[in-house]
Design an enzyme around this catalytic site. Structure first.
Site, short mmCIF file in Angstrom:
data_model
loop_
_atom_site.label_atom_id
_atom_site.label_comp_id
_atom_site.label_asym_id
_atom_site.label_seq_id
_atom_site.Cartn_x
_atom_site.Cartn_y
_atom_site.Cartn_z
N SER A 124 53.49 24.18 51.99
CA SER A 124 54.12 24.82 50.83
C SER A 124 53.38 26.11 50.56
CB SER A 124 54.03 23.91 49.60
OG SER A 124 54.35 24.62 48.42
N TYR A 140 49.17 18.72 43.65
CA TYR A 140 50.11 19.01 44.73
C TYR A 140 49.62 20.19 45.56
CZ TYR A 140 54.41 20.54 47.04
OH TYR A 140 55.33 20.95 47.97
#
Length: 260
Positions: A145, A158
């Site tokens: 990501s 995250y």
């Protein structure tokens, strides 16, 4: 590598990016193993979509945070298709928590997120190593990501897990050659229901507009555009390993940091 008749496992492919990757590889002639943890209905729908262009497709329930399940998944795919050439470590989880709210995360949140986003890809790669090494060329793609590179994202836990995944990609690339290439792809904002549900409609639209304004291409990614990039990376990067490919329309080039 030649995608026609290659065997591919895509973890977390019952919806979103994983489903799109499974379908894109199926269209390119891959034999596809669709994986889900809880969403059986979504996995079956993904499988039906993959079968439409004629791809052989298998559906396997497995939780990538469980090592036994990882081994079961690889065994099922290799038994069905006689081997394995592609592993896409896509399964992921998060807890939506504003970065300023440090007390919104606890130790268990980190453990749960790392178990799926980091330990899961390691266990899947370890389980698949023997099968992948039997080929002259195999590919592992870790779904990172932009959060891994910028520290933004749905939560600090995250972002940290994806940063660790990118680092692990480097380590695995060093030790799994010469047969196995290991690379990461890092999407930026990905338009779709997952983010919309997690952020809420208003925050979703605001953030989407911010990313589109920041990106030189004035576009955000979709599951389909991420899938197309993954397919191209696998099919055309036989001399590339240990790399991280950003998929965000160039938004990371913006000089002014975007805040969450």
């Amino acid at each position: 590598m030649e995608l026609e008749n290659a065997s591919a496992i895509i973890t977390g492919s019952s919806s979103g990016i994983g489903a799109a990757v499974a379908l894109e590889l199926a269209k390119k002639g891959c034999r596809v193993t669709v994986n889900y943890s809880r969403n059986q209905k979504g996995a079956e729908e993904t499988a039906e979509a993959c079968r439409a262009p004629g791809a052989e497709t298998l559906v396997v329930q497995a939780d990538v945070s469980d090592d036994a399940d990882c081994r079961k998944l690889v065994e099922a795919a290799t038994d069905r298709f006689g081997g394995l050439q592609i592993l896409v470590n896509n399964a992921g989880t998060t807890k939506f928590c504003r970065h300023q709210e440090l007390h919104g995360l606890d130790k268990q949140d980190f453990m749960d997120i790392y178990a799926v986003n980091l330990v899961g890809p390691f266990q899947m790669t370890r389980a698949a190593e023997t099968a992948l090494r039997k080929n002259e060329i195999s590919h592992v793609i870790n779904m990172g990501s932009i959060a891994a590179l910028t520290g933004v994202g749905s939560s600090i836990a995250y972002a940290a897990s994806k940063g660790a995944l990118v680092t692990m990609t480097l380590s695995l690339a060093r030790v799994l050659g010469p047969q196995i290439r290991v690379n990461a792809v890092c999407p930026g904002f990905v338009a779709g229901e997952w983010l919309k549900k997690g952020l809420g409609e208003k925050a979703y639209e605001t953030l989407k507009n911010q990313f589109e304004d920041a990106a030189p291409l004035n576009r955000t990614a979709t599951p389909e555009t991420v899938a197309q990039t993954v397919s191209a990376f696998i099919g055309g990067a036989d001399l590339t390993t240990g790399e991280t490919l950003i998929i965000d329309g160039g938004a990371h080039l913006h000089t002014a940091p975007m805040r969450r």
